[in-house]
Structure formats: C-alpha cells, structure tokens
Scaffold this motif. Structure first.
Motif, PDB file in Angstrom:
ATOM      1  N   SER A 318     -13.500  -5.637  -2.528  1.00 26.45           N
ATOM      2  CA  SER A 318     -12.198  -4.995  -2.406  1.00 26.45           C
ATOM      3  C   SER A 318     -11.140  -5.908  -3.022  1.00 26.45           C
ATOM      4  N   MET A 319     -10.048  -6.179  -2.314  1.00 22.62           N
ATOM      5  CA  MET A 319      -8.946  -6.936  -2.900  1.00 22.62           C
ATOM      6  C   MET A 319      -9.310  -8.389  -3.203  1.00 22.62           C
ATOM      7  N   LEU A 320     -10.113  -9.003  -2.371  1.00 22.63           N
ATOM      8  CA  LEU A 320     -10.522 -10.376  -2.624  1.00 22.63           C
ATOM      9  C   LEU A 320     -11.344 -10.465  -3.903  1.00 22.63           C
ATOM     10  N   ALA A 321     -12.223  -9.495  -4.120  1.00 19.98           N
ATOM     11  CA  ALA A 321     -13.037  -9.468  -5.337  1.00 19.98           C
ATOM     12  C   ALA A 321     -12.171  -9.272  -6.573  1.00 19.98           C
ATOM     13  N   CYS A 322     -11.104  -8.487  -6.439  1.00 21.51           N
ATOM     14  CA  CYS A 322     -10.170  -8.288  -7.567  1.00 21.51           C
ATOM     15  C   CYS A 322      -9.493  -9.609  -7.925  1.00 21.51           C
ATOM     16  N   ALA A 323      -9.034 -10.331  -6.908  1.00 19.65           N
ATOM     17  CA  ALA A 323      -8.377 -11.623  -7.151  1.00 19.65           C
ATOM     18  C   ALA A 323      -9.353 -12.631  -7.745  1.00 19.65           C
ATOM     19  N   TYR A 324     -10.602 -12.612  -7.268  1.00 21.23           N
ATOM     20  CA  TYR A 324     -11.609 -13.521  -7.807  1.00 21.23           C
ATOM     21  C   TYR A 324     -11.908 -13.215  -9.273  1.00 21.23           C
ATOM     22  N   ALA A 325     -11.890 -11.944  -9.635  1.00 22.79           N
ATOM     23  CA  ALA A 325     -12.150 -11.556 -11.028  1.00 22.79           C
ATOM     24  C   ALA A 325     -11.093 -12.140 -11.959  1.00 22.79           C
ATOM     25  N   VAL A 326      -9.850 -12.211 -11.478  1.00 22.74           N
ATOM     26  CA  VAL A 326      -8.772 -12.810 -12.261  1.00 22.74           C
ATOM     27  C   VAL A 326      -8.935 -14.325 -12.307  1.00 22.74           C
ATOM     28  N   ALA A 327      -9.192 -14.940 -11.149  1.00 26.40           N
ATOM     29  CA  ALA A 327      -9.337 -16.396 -11.082  1.00 26.40           C
ATOM     30  C   ALA A 327     -10.476 -16.885 -11.965  1.00 26.40           C
ATOM     31  N   ASP A 328     -11.548 -16.127 -12.036  1.00 24.90           N
ATOM     32  CA  ASP A 328     -12.702 -16.507 -12.854  1.00 24.90           C
ATOM     33  C   ASP A 328     -12.318 -16.700 -14.315  1.00 24.90           C
ATOM     34  N   GLN A 329     -11.381 -15.900 -14.781  1.00 26.88           N
ATOM     35  CA  GLN A 329     -10.988 -15.978 -16.190  1.00 26.88           C
ATOM     36  C   GLN A 329     -10.046 -17.145 -16.469  1.00 26.88           C
ATOM     37  N   ILE A 330      -9.396 -17.657 -15.436  1.00 24.38           N
ATOM     38  CA  ILE A 330      -8.471 -18.785 -15.624  1.00 24.38           C
ATOM     39  C   ILE A 330      -9.170 -20.098 -15.329  1.00 24.38           C
ATOM     40  N   ASP A 331      -9.707 -20.220 -14.108  1.00 28.37           N
ATOM     41  CA  ASP A 331     -10.431 -21.407 -13.680  1.00 28.37           C
ATOM     42  C   ASP A 331     -11.266 -21.021 -12.464  1.00 28.37           C
ATOM     43  N   PRO A 332     -12.588 -20.993 -12.582  1.00 30.08           N
ATOM     44  CA  PRO A 332     -13.442 -20.580 -11.456  1.00 30.08           C
ATOM     45  C   PRO A 332     -13.189 -21.370 -10.180  1.00 30.08           C
ATOM     46  N   ASP A 333     -12.715 -22.604 -10.286  1.00 34.46           N
ATOM     47  CA  ASP A 333     -12.452 -23.406  -9.090  1.00 34.46           C
ATOM     48  C   ASP A 333     -11.296 -22.834  -8.275  1.00 34.46           C
ATOM     49  N   TYR A 334     -10.455 -22.014  -8.901  1.00 37.06           N
ATOM     50  CA  TYR A 334      -9.335 -21.403  -8.187  1.00 37.06           C
ATOM     51  C   TYR A 334      -9.798 -20.490  -7.054  1.00 37.06           C
ATOM     52  N   LYS A 335     -11.041 -20.039  -7.132  1.00 39.13           N
ATOM     53  CA  LYS A 335     -11.540 -19.140  -6.084  1.00 39.13           C
ATOM     54  C   LYS A 335     -11.613 -19.829  -4.725  1.00 39.13           C
ATOM     55  N   ASN A 336     -11.676 -21.144  -4.713  1.00 39.24           N
ATOM     56  CA  ASN A 336     -11.723 -21.894  -3.453  1.00 39.24           C
ATOM     57  C   ASN A 336     -10.339 -22.320  -2.977  1.00 39.24           C
ATOM     58  N   GLN A 337      -9.300 -22.000  -3.738  1.00 37.71           N
ATOM     59  CA  GLN A 337      -7.941 -22.393  -3.381  1.00 37.71           C
ATOM     60  C   GLN A 337      -7.191 -21.157  -2.887  1.00 37.71           C
ATOM     61  N   PHE A 338      -7.071 -21.061  -1.572  1.00 34.17           N
ATOM     62  CA  PHE A 338      -6.565 -19.836  -0.969  1.00 34.17           C
ATOM     63  C   PHE A 338      -5.131 -19.524  -1.397  1.00 34.17           C
ATOM     64  N   GLU A 339      -4.314 -20.549  -1.648  1.00 33.25           N
ATOM     65  CA  GLU A 339      -2.930 -20.283  -2.051  1.00 33.25           C
ATOM     66  C   GLU A 339      -2.874 -19.659  -3.441  1.00 33.25           C
ATOM     67  N   VAL A 340      -3.742 -20.085  -4.328  1.00 30.59           N
ATOM     68  CA  VAL A 340      -3.815 -19.485  -5.661  1.00 30.59           C
ATOM     69  C   VAL A 340      -4.274 -18.040  -5.562  1.00 30.59           C
ATOM     70  N   ILE A 341      -5.296 -17.804  -4.735  1.00 30.37           N
ATOM     71  CA  ILE A 341      -5.813 -16.449  -4.564  1.00 30.37           C
ATOM     72  C   ILE A 341      -4.745 -15.539  -3.977  1.00 30.37           C
ATOM     73  N   GLU A 342      -3.933 -16.047  -3.076  1.00 29.33           N
ATOM     74  CA  GLU A 342      -2.873 -15.226  -2.488  1.00 29.33           C
ATOM     75  C   GLU A 342      -1.795 -14.892  -3.517  1.00 29.33           C
ATOM     76  N   ILE A 343      -1.506 -15.817  -4.429  1.00 29.40           N
ATOM     77  CA  ILE A 343      -0.548 -15.541  -5.507  1.00 29.40           C
ATOM     78  C   ILE A 343      -1.075 -14.418  -6.397  1.00 29.40           C
ATOM     79  N   ILE A 344      -2.350 -14.511  -6.751  1.00 27.33           N
ATOM     80  CA  ILE A 344      -2.961 -13.488  -7.601  1.00 27.33           C
ATOM     81  C   ILE A 344      -3.027 -12.147  -6.869  1.00 27.33           C
ATOM     82  N   ASP A 345      -3.436 -12.190  -5.593  1.00 26.71           N
ATOM     83  CA  ASP A 345      -3.530 -10.968  -4.793  1.00 26.71           C
ATOM     84  C   ASP A 345      -2.176 -10.270  -4.686  1.00 26.71           C
ATOM     85  N   GLU A 346      -1.125 -11.040  -4.467  1.00 24.62           N
ATOM     86  CA  GLU A 346       0.209 -10.446  -4.362  1.00 24.62           C
ATOM     87  C   GLU A 346       0.619  -9.786  -5.670  1.00 24.62           C
ATOM     88  N   ALA A 347       0.285 -10.430  -6.784  1.00 22.21           N
ATOM     89  CA  ALA A 347       0.608  -9.844  -8.088  1.00 22.21           C
ATOM     90  C   ALA A 347      -0.139  -8.533  -8.310  1.00 22.21           C
TER      91      ALA A 347
END
Length: 446
Positions: A318-347
């Motif tokens: 669902s929404m977490l998978a959507c945010a992870y799909a974006v993070a994967d294209q920038i830096d896969p390590d971002y998937k473990n950084q909840f603040e980055v994921i929340e920024i992407i999720d909000e966008a």
C-alpha cells in the motif's frame, strides 16, 4: 485456595507481584469462590457479531499469557485473576475504571481513543495518534536529563528490552528504523510496545496516576492475517501491562484490560460510516470498503451488516510500498530512514509536484510510473478477489492513502468513480469504528 507461604515464594517481578501478595499477607483467610462475570447487556451487539466469521461473546479468559511482558507460572496466573477482581493493589492508590477504548496500531501511526468528549454540543469520540516508532533504550543510559523528563511518551519493557514510545519518540531515535510489512507484525515486540504506549495515553487522559482498568478494548488486524493472529493478539492484550515514566525512574503505572475484541480493520470504517450515515443501511446492493493503510490495502465487501468473506481480503502493498518504490530509485538505504520515508509519503499523499531530500529537489513526475505500478498491483489483487463490481452500490475509500487510491481507481476504472465516497476522516475512521464496537460490547455512558 492460595496459601500465604505460596505467595511468599513468588519471585518479585518488575510489577512487584510477590510484594503485593505479601502486602496483603494472609490470603488463606479469603475464600476465592468461582465468580460468574457478566459483560453486561449485549443488546444490539449482533451488529458487530454478524461481521465476524467465527464470533462469540467475549468471556472472561481462561488464562493470562503474560503479566507485564513476562511469562507467568500457573500460580501467578491464579493470583492475577483473583487479585484483579478482589484484592486492590493498594488501597491508598486510586484505581480508575473506564468502559470502552480502542487502538489501531499501524505502520506509520498508532491511533487510539479516549472515549467520548463533549465537543460543539455533541458527545464525540476522542481520537489521537503518535508515530509508530519504538526506539530501544540502552540499559546503561540513564534518561534523566531535563529534555527527556519533559518528553511526551513513556518507557515500556517487552521481553527484557526497554523501548521509548509516544509523540516524542523521534527524539529518542537514531533516525534508522526499518518498517517491513510482515504478516506477524501484531506478534512482534514493537507492536506490543506501541500498544502499551497507547494505553499510557489513555491512563493519562483518565487521570489514572497509578492504575487504570479498561473493561473492553477493541483492536484491529488486516484481513490477510486476521484468522491466524486474532486469538494471539487478543491474548497479548488481555491482563496487566506495566508502563514506566519517561525518565526511566519512579513507580510503574499499571493498566489492566478485562475484555478484548479483535476486528478486521475495514470493519471499523464500515461501523463508523454507518454511525455517521444512518440512512446507509437502507441502501441496496453491496458496499465495498477500500482501506488504504500504510502496510496493506484491505477491502471488505458487505450487504448491509452481513459480510461476504469470500470477496474480502488484503494485499501487503500500500502506501509504504509506494514510498519504498520512490526511495529505491534515489538511494535504497533511504528505506530504513523513517523520516525520509515520511517525506516521500507526504508528497505522494498530497500529490505534490516535488519534494526535497538533503538539499536536493526531486520531481514527483519521474517516480510516478513506479508508484502507479504498486497501485496497479494492489488494485488488481483486490478486483480479482471481488471478481465483479456490477452489483456494488457504494465504494467507501478510507485509510491514510484513501485519496491516492481513489484518484488511481477513478482514472483506471471510471465506472467505480460514480459510486465512490471519500471518508471525511479517513485516518481515524477505523479506530472510531472500533470504539463504537467497544461501546456496543459494554453499554455505558457515552
């Protein structure tokens, strides 16, 4: 009958069970006869019961599995049952009791209720949330500085590990906290720590400085693991939970839960929708509830109050998978950084044109195809289970990602767009419905 000698031999846990029994000393003088506990009037509870595939009225549990996060021996189990109903912990400490409460532990946030409050002339359900973060606290670190003493949250111990949970948990975190969508999430130590964080806020709201008793608590699970983990979650929530202060020192607070009901999450949204729209019960045809949460996309098909379990289900993207799909294209390590994921999720949720990370600006358009691929996968799984939507008269979109999925489904399935309704309070809709179910289970002052 429990003898004083047996009580004296009990090990002293952090909850001080042995100390409590010795404080009340001569238990052998008390006759603990079997008591039939009545949960109250169940008139109207068929509204909720009709939605459960294998439901029964919540009864006094045969045993408690844990006490303050620690395994009990049979003697402790017997004492805890009797103590809860007949021997107050301390006569000089006020025990506060409340009838109905609800908790919805998600991957992004923990939602909970504080009963009903008077607001704008109405008796409304009081809802709140805090981040689903449970940073571990090192045992060699004393959290006694002035900042921590003012922290909004509490310390809880699960399986010998201390966690800080609450609205200020981000200030205790290292910044890295993986959020994997696991089928056994409700069985994890993190889940229990988060649930106890919600219990702490309930105790604070009720002004229970030392002990809170909740008669009926309602929790929720996704449809894809409801049958497998429902009983285990119910057992974990029942009984006593010990909660510490933010500083890690001082006395523990005790919260006791007497009865627990576990519902599938979108049932909560349906109950809340029905309460807000009484005329909805007269609608003909099927109602489809689409619950776009952080970890799973759940869908629930019902006609009136009667569910169709064969056409209902959940998909773990669902929404977490959507945010992870974006993070994967920038830096896969971002998937473990909840603040980055929340920024992407909000966008994603606000359909922003861009977002910034570490001073760099990223255009959402370059990630849209990856986001759409996740949405398509989840929606296809839903529609293949439902098979036909021709007889569906209402599609209720709820959950934190309701607007995202509504826009996608309307674009790719225009026939459904005509019958879609967006839940006006989609973030809290499930937990509001859980609260209604708890009130039905224990009719009291609303």
């Amino acid at each position: 009958m429990i003898k004083e000698a047996e009580a004296s031999a009990l090990p002293i846990s952090r909850g001080g069970l042995g100390q409590v029994l010795r404080r009340f000393a001569d238990l052998s003088k008390h006759d603990f006869a079997e008591e039939k506990l009545s949960p109250g009037s169940w008139d109207g509870f068929e509204t909720v019961l009709s939605m459960f595939p294998d439901s029964s009225l919540p009864n006094w549990p045969e045993r408690f599995a844990t006490c303050g996060g620690r395994q009990q021996n049979p003697l402790q189990h017997k004492v805890v049952q009797e103590k809860t109903w007949r021997v107050p912990m301390q006569r000089d400490m006020k025990v506060v009791k409340v009838d109905a409460r609800a908790i919805d532990v998600g991957y992004f946030n923990v939602k909970y209720t504080n009963g009903r409050k008077a607001y704008e002339g109405m008796n409304q359900i009081s809802t709140h949330l805090f981040p689903s973060l449970a940073p571990r606290v090192a045992t060699n670190r004393r959290m006694s500085d002035s900042t921590t003493l003012r922290a909004d949250g509490c310390m809880v111990e699960v399986a010998g590990v201390t966690y800080f949970v609450g609205k200020d948990s981000v200030f205790q975190s290292t910044g890295k906290e993986p959020r994997s969508v696991l089928p056994n999430y409700s069985a994890s130590d993190k889940y229990l720590a988060l649930m106890r964080g919600a219990l702490n806020y309930m105790a604070e709201d009720a002004a229970a400085e030392h002990e809170l008793v909740i008669d009926h608590l309602v929790l929720g699970l996704p449809l894809n693991n409801f049958s497998e983990y429902r009983d285990a979650l119910k057992e974990r929530a029942l009984g006593e939970h010990l909660i510490g202060q933010a500083s890690g020192g001082g006395p523990f607070k005790r919260v006791t839960v007497n009865h627990v009901t576990v519902m599938v999450q979108p049932q909560g949204a349906l109950l809340n929708f029905g309460a807000q729209n009484p005329q909805s019960g007269a609608r003909k045809g099927w109602t489809l509830v689409v619950d776009a949460g952080g970890g799973t996309l759940d869908w629930f098909v019902s006609q009136g109050r009667v569910p169709n379990w064969a056409r209902s289900g959940a998909y773990p993207k669902s929404m977490l998978a959507c945010a992870y799909a974006v993070a994967d294209q920038i830096d896969p390590d971002y998937k473990n950084q909840f603040e980055v994921i929340e920024i992407i999720d909000e966008a994603i949720r606000h359909r922003s044109e861009s977002f910034k990370l570490a001073g760099d600006e990223y255009q959402m358009s370059q990630f849209q195809s990856s986001i759409d691929a996740v949405l398509q996968e989840s929606v296809d799984a839903m529609l293949s289970t439902i098979e036909s939507t021709a007889a569906v008269s209402t599609v209720l979109m709820t959950g934190g990602g309701a607007k995202v999925f509504q826009h996608f489904i309307a674009k790719h399935h225009p026939k459904l767009a005509k019958i879609m309704e967006l839940d006006p309070d989609s973030v809290f809709s499930n937990v509001r419905g859980f609260q209604i179910a708890a009130e039905i289970a224990h009719p009291g002052k609303r």
